[in-house]
Design an enzyme around this catalytic site. Structure first.
Site, PDB file in Angstrom:
ATOM      1  N   LYS A 196     -12.569 -28.301 -30.060  1.00 18.81           N
ATOM      2  CA  LYS A 196     -11.753 -28.248 -31.267  1.00 18.81           C
ATOM      3  C   LYS A 196     -11.610 -29.658 -31.825  1.00 18.81           C
ATOM      4  CE  LYS A 196      -6.991 -27.383 -32.785  1.00 18.81           C
ATOM      5  NZ  LYS A 196      -5.653 -26.951 -32.387  1.00 18.81           N
ATOM      6  N   ILE A 253       1.157 -25.985 -25.562  1.00 20.88           N
ATOM      7  CA  ILE A 253       0.671 -26.453 -24.265  1.00 20.88           C
ATOM      8  C   ILE A 253       0.966 -27.941 -24.100  1.00 20.88           C
ATOM      9  CG2 ILE A 253      -1.443 -26.902 -22.950  1.00 20.88           C
ATOM     10  CD1 ILE A 253      -2.453 -24.172 -23.811  1.00 20.88           C
TER      11      ILE A 253
END
Length: 504
Positions: free
Chosen positions: A83, A344
């Site tokens: 990403k 996260i």
């Protein structure tokens, strides 16, 4: 009055709840202090996890370095992809898109950031789009990726959260973490108010010196046992519902998380190797669940692999995430919608912060106060960054976006907006997550153009500025054209975990 200073050494750690939060905590604690502690993790197969935190930010690579994780093995096990940023589609206005990338843009001068030189170039007709001067952004637009020498490409991951938890469990158990299957039904407390033990449905009682609450929205210990209230941010963040669904992958995965705005919130699309994570986030005051579910399913690609799941939440944070001998990590500590993939990261930061302040010789109130102060400062900055996406918009197609634009915002955010709008300047508070370039990309992306720039940029003549900007763009273009496609690189890189060298 409860005694908050406990000289008794902390040797028994009980992690209540598994999932991403529980197993990230178990993996880090066992790696750093596993030889000194008795670590138990309680989780129940009956209780599902929210499991929508499948997009990450680059800080996760640092966490993996601490754990000595083999990246190829991790990516293969979790079916991860790379990403390079987030594509915000329709946030500024319907049909207008931009990318918040993970890279730096241009080259700063010691007196002024690159945006000042770019702004001068725009005014003189010499500059292209701001994103033309960022490697990660241009690579994401071309759907290309590779590891570059000297960590020349900033990246994160899209991952399967359920597989990630299982992967971390496999790392943790050989390091001494004892997993106990069971559902926690009650707890007992010491006279001073701290938690003494938790009791399972089987009747088994588990005592501990410190308890880490990873029970999700239930917040069984930090919320129920310790009765710690939350600070509600609903006045600024209207969204309070999400519906998640997984679909089959029907095309090549792109190195971007897609965030597609709709009339009452936004929809995510997260491409993994084996499937795609989808979800819609919305305000129940502006859109009902049935309509939201239909809208989600009308805008996914591929066959649905599970039934859509409704998640109700409140944007909030516990006033104290460490209270007594209980530390809330993950959803038990609060929730910010995953617009910038911080879920996260916040778990990771809480775990690392706890390791840095671990009370080996006994829990001290000074440690608790410092831990909570750092948590609150960090979450406030992230909260402001998320509010920015909603508040600065030009949409007039729905009441949701009009309300977001017209609402009163925190003074801390108002100052940042006014400073950039008037002068083009941004600043970073020490230990703040999002750097200057993140704020610049989002403020420009949402349609905010500064009125002025630093005069240093005007000292460059047209030819010099044109050469400066053109040189940056040319170097990026030359690099991007040599990169393999994202899918080809993922397939080659994740084909075998023991494959040694990274491709360039």
């Amino acid at each position: 009055m409860r005694d908050t200073n406990h000289r008794q050494p902390v040797r028994r750690i009980v992690i209540c709840g598994g999932g991403t939060a529980g197993w990230m905590a178990a993996a880090a604690i066992s790696k750093v202090l596993g030889k000194l502690l008795d670590i138990k993790l309680i989780e129940s197969e009956e209780i599902g996890t929210v499991g929508v935190g499948e997009a990450t930010i680059p800080t996760l690579t640092n966490f993996h370095n601490v754990l000595e994780i083999n990246e190829q093995e991790f990516m293969a096990e979790t079916q991860a992809t790379f990403k390079l940023g987030i594509s915000f589609e329709g946030w500024r206005n319907v049909g207008e898109n931009y990318i918040h990338s993970f890279g730096t843009t241009g080259v700063d001068h010691w007196t002024a950031g690159f945006q000042h030189f770019w702004h001068s170039g725009v005014q003189r007709g010499l500059a292209g789009d701001y994103g033309d001067y960022c490697l990660e952004l241009k690579a994401s637009q071309e759907n290309r990726f590779a590891h570059l020498p000297n960590n020349g490409m900033n990246y994160a991951y899209h991952l399967d959260a359920s597989r990630y938890a299982k992967y971390l469990r496999r790392l943790s158990e050989p390091r001494g973490v004892q997993r106990i299957e069971g559902k926690i039904v009650r707890f007992s407390k010491h006279e001073n108010g701290d938690v003494r033990s938790v009791v399972l449905a089987s009747g088994q009682e588990i005592e501990g010196d410190m308890f880490i609450d990873c029970t999700g929205f239930r917040a069984l210990l930090i919320g129920e046992a310790m009765d710690e209230p939350v600070t509600d941010w609903s006045e600024w963040l209207f969204c309070d519902r999400a519906i998640a669904v997984q679909t089959e992958a029907v095309g090549a995965p792109v190195p971007l998380t897609r965030s597609m705005a709709h009339q009452a919130g936004w929809q995510w699309r997260i491409p993994l190797q084996h499937r795609v994570g989808n979800g819609i986030v919305f305000s129940s005051r502006h859109l009902d669940e049935e309509t939201a579910a239909r809208q989600l399913m009308a805008n996914v690609e591929g066959r649905a692999l599970i039934e859509p799941r409704v998640i109700k939440f409140k944007p909030c944070q516990r006033r104290q995430t460490w209270k007594g001998n209980v530390v809330g990590i993950g959803l038990s500590s609060g929730f910010l919608e995953p617009i910038e993939s911080t879920s996260i990261h916040l778990i990771q930061r809480s775990v690392i912060r706890l390791m840095q302040m671990f009370p080996s010789d006994g829990i001290q109130q000074a440690d608790i106060d410092e831990y909570n102060a750092q948590c609150n400062s960090e979450i406030d900055h992230i909260r402001d960054f998320i509010i920015l996406h909603y508040h600065v918009n030009n949409r007039t197609d729905s009441q949701f976006w009009i309300d977001a634009r017209e609402m009163s915002i925190p003074d801390s955010l108002r100052h940042r907006i006014e400073l950039f709008r008037e002068t083009g300047r941004v600043f970073r508070i020490p230990n703040e997550l999002f750097a200057e370039n993140s704020w610049i990309q989002v403020m420009l992306g949402q349609g905010m153009m500064p009125k002025s720039h630093h005069q240093t940029a005007d000292l460059m003549g047209d030819e010099e500025l044109k050469a400066f900007l053109g040189g940056i763009k040319s170097r990026i273009d030359r690099t991007v054209v040599q990169l393999p496609t994202h899918q080809a690189y993922v397939e080659r890189y994740c084909g075998r975990p023991d494959r040694g060298a990274r491709a360039a």
